[in-house]
Design a protein around this motif. Sequence first.
Motif, mmCIF file in Angstrom:
data_model
loop_
_atom_site.group_PDB
_atom_site.id
_atom_site.type_symbol
_atom_site.label_atom_id
_atom_site.label_comp_id
_atom_site.label_asym_id
_atom_site.label_seq_id
_atom_site.Cartn_x
_atom_site.Cartn_y
_atom_site.Cartn_z
ATOM 1 N N THR A 136 -16.665 9.919 13.450
ATOM 2 C CA THR A 136 -17.717 10.432 12.572
ATOM 3 C C THR A 136 -18.729 9.346 12.248
ATOM 4 O O THR A 136 -19.947 9.568 12.237
ATOM 5 C CB THR A 136 -17.094 10.979 11.280
ATOM 6 N N GLU A 137 -18.225 8.138 11.960
ATOM 7 C CA GLU A 137 -19.115 7.015 11.684
ATOM 8 C C GLU A 137 -19.997 6.685 12.889
ATOM 9 O O GLU A 137 -21.189 6.380 12.755
ATOM 10 C CB GLU A 137 -18.288 5.783 11.298
ATOM 11 N N CYS B 24 -27.139 8.856 15.170
ATOM 12 C CA CYS B 24 -28.243 9.629 14.603
ATOM 13 C C CYS B 24 -29.289 8.726 13.959
ATOM 14 O O CYS B 24 -30.496 8.987 14.029
ATOM 15 C CB CYS B 24 -27.711 10.621 13.571
ATOM 16 N N LEU B 25 -28.840 7.652 13.327
ATOM 17 C CA LEU B 25 -29.754 6.765 12.620
ATOM 18 C C LEU B 25 -30.454 5.765 13.527
ATOM 19 O O LEU B 25 -31.534 5.264 13.198
ATOM 20 C CB LEU B 25 -28.990 6.008 11.518
ATOM 21 N N ASN C 175 -14.014 6.498 6.831
ATOM 22 C CA ASN C 175 -14.026 7.856 7.362
ATOM 23 C C ASN C 175 -13.517 7.783 8.792
ATOM 24 O O ASN C 175 -13.356 6.695 9.359
ATOM 25 C CB ASN C 175 -15.443 8.424 7.332
ATOM 26 N N ALA D 177 -20.928 8.801 15.223
ATOM 27 C CA ALA D 177 -21.921 9.865 15.374
ATOM 28 C C ALA D 177 -23.089 9.673 14.403
ATOM 29 O O ALA D 177 -24.261 9.807 14.776
ATOM 30 C CB ALA D 177 -21.263 11.218 15.150
ATOM 31 N N TRP D 178 -22.774 9.353 13.132
ATOM 32 C CA TRP D 178 -23.837 9.108 12.175
ATOM 33 C C TRP D 178 -24.685 7.895 12.560
ATOM 34 O O TRP D 178 -25.911 7.896 12.408
ATOM 35 C CB TRP D 178 -23.239 8.895 10.779
ATOM 36 N N SER D 179 -24.024 6.873 13.066
ATOM 37 C CA SER D 179 -24.760 5.683 13.468
ATOM 38 C C SER D 179 -25.723 5.982 14.612
ATOM 39 O O SER D 179 -26.856 5.492 14.630
ATOM 40 C CB SER D 179 -23.781 4.574 13.875
ATOM 41 N N GLN E 101 -18.848 -0.034 14.323
ATOM 42 C CA GLN E 101 -18.044 0.934 13.565
ATOM 43 C C GLN E 101 -16.551 0.609 13.666
ATOM 44 O O GLN E 101 -15.807 0.785 12.694
ATOM 45 C CB GLN E 101 -18.326 2.353 14.072
#
Length: 404
Positions: A170-171, A177-178, A166, A173-175, A153
């Motif tokens: 935030t990036e 999650c995935l 972004n 955190a999304w990473s 990221q």
Amino acid sequence: MAADTAVVQALSAQTSDGSAAANILRQFCRYLAVAYLLSAVGLSGAVAMSTDVVPVWWTVASMVSIYGPAVVMFASSFRRTDVEWVRWAATSLVIGYGLTIATWPLVWNGDQLDAGHGMWFSQFNGFVAATAGLIWRMRWSLPYLAYVVVSVQFVNDAVRTSAYNNPVMTEIAWSFCLTVMPFAVAVAAMRSGRVLDATRTRSVRAAAETAASVARASERSRFDALTHDGVMSTLLAAARLPMSDALIRQAADTVDKLDVLESGATGATEFGVVAALTEFRGMAAEVDDAVRIRASVPPDVGDQRYPGDVVRTMSAAAAEALRNSVQHAGSDARRTVRVVADSDLLQVSVSDDGVGFNPRTVPANRLGLAVSIRGRMDQLSGGAAEITSSPSTGTTVSLSWKRP
């Protein structure tokens, strides 16, 4: 003891044929390898675009370090002998991906990409984290997961134009999650495989201990029976009756049986003709006291010796045949055990004149014939078992061993 040993060997064979953890590793790595190779096709445009910000040689080297091991990982996942090639290929891929991220800042020319996807290698960090979860313990794979999730990221935040960025947290955190879910599935699957393998190992060990316990109990029973039927009766006969040839033969036979027990015949590597016949007589006496052994031994094979596992296995199979006869032949059935001992041949047949049966009608889940008799003899090189029976004509179980 031969019966229980055969069961333990069968369990061990199933276990060594391929552990659960090894099979899980093969399957997961095969699917992940397909995903890597498909990503190479899908990201070809992103790879070409990345050469605007990094040297071509570095891009080629990075792709080789990632996709080369993926090819090896896929091909070696079909090997049934071991998983070392799969493990080494997966390890090389994980390390190669980590080095790709670590060396990228050293070769970046400072330009930016006008694209939302960022660098090509940032698109499948979840696959790599799952691969690490398969081959490494948690204390290594979890820090690796954090490394690949966070670092890519920051790479994308640096290389992309601001229009596509972004907030980096935030990036991240999304990473997470995935990537956490496939990582957790891989870790849990491997842990379940190791637990299953450990359970199998304990089961085999418990079966071996049970077999040893049963064998010791059987030997104690045989010794007690011999003491009562042989030693005590011989001593009583000697005290009450005058010396005779019959008494001498009885005493000599009892001494021979005691010698066999004292020498640890159940662990003997070889049996002589007398010891083998004694083993068969003891087997028959344990199952049915009324059965007597009829032996046929040519004069010129008195010094012949037979492998210990052959004699014990045939004795155990014959015991199972006798037990089947006692249980199923009928209360009025008469049983006979015949032994033929030749120089290169040993035969044992168990016959009765009971109700008989049709062998073709025996259900497949009845293991007495398939495992305890045929299965045992099939384990012997040169061993064979034949079962002859029909309704109302009795049953004959013929066991034979020919020296290879």
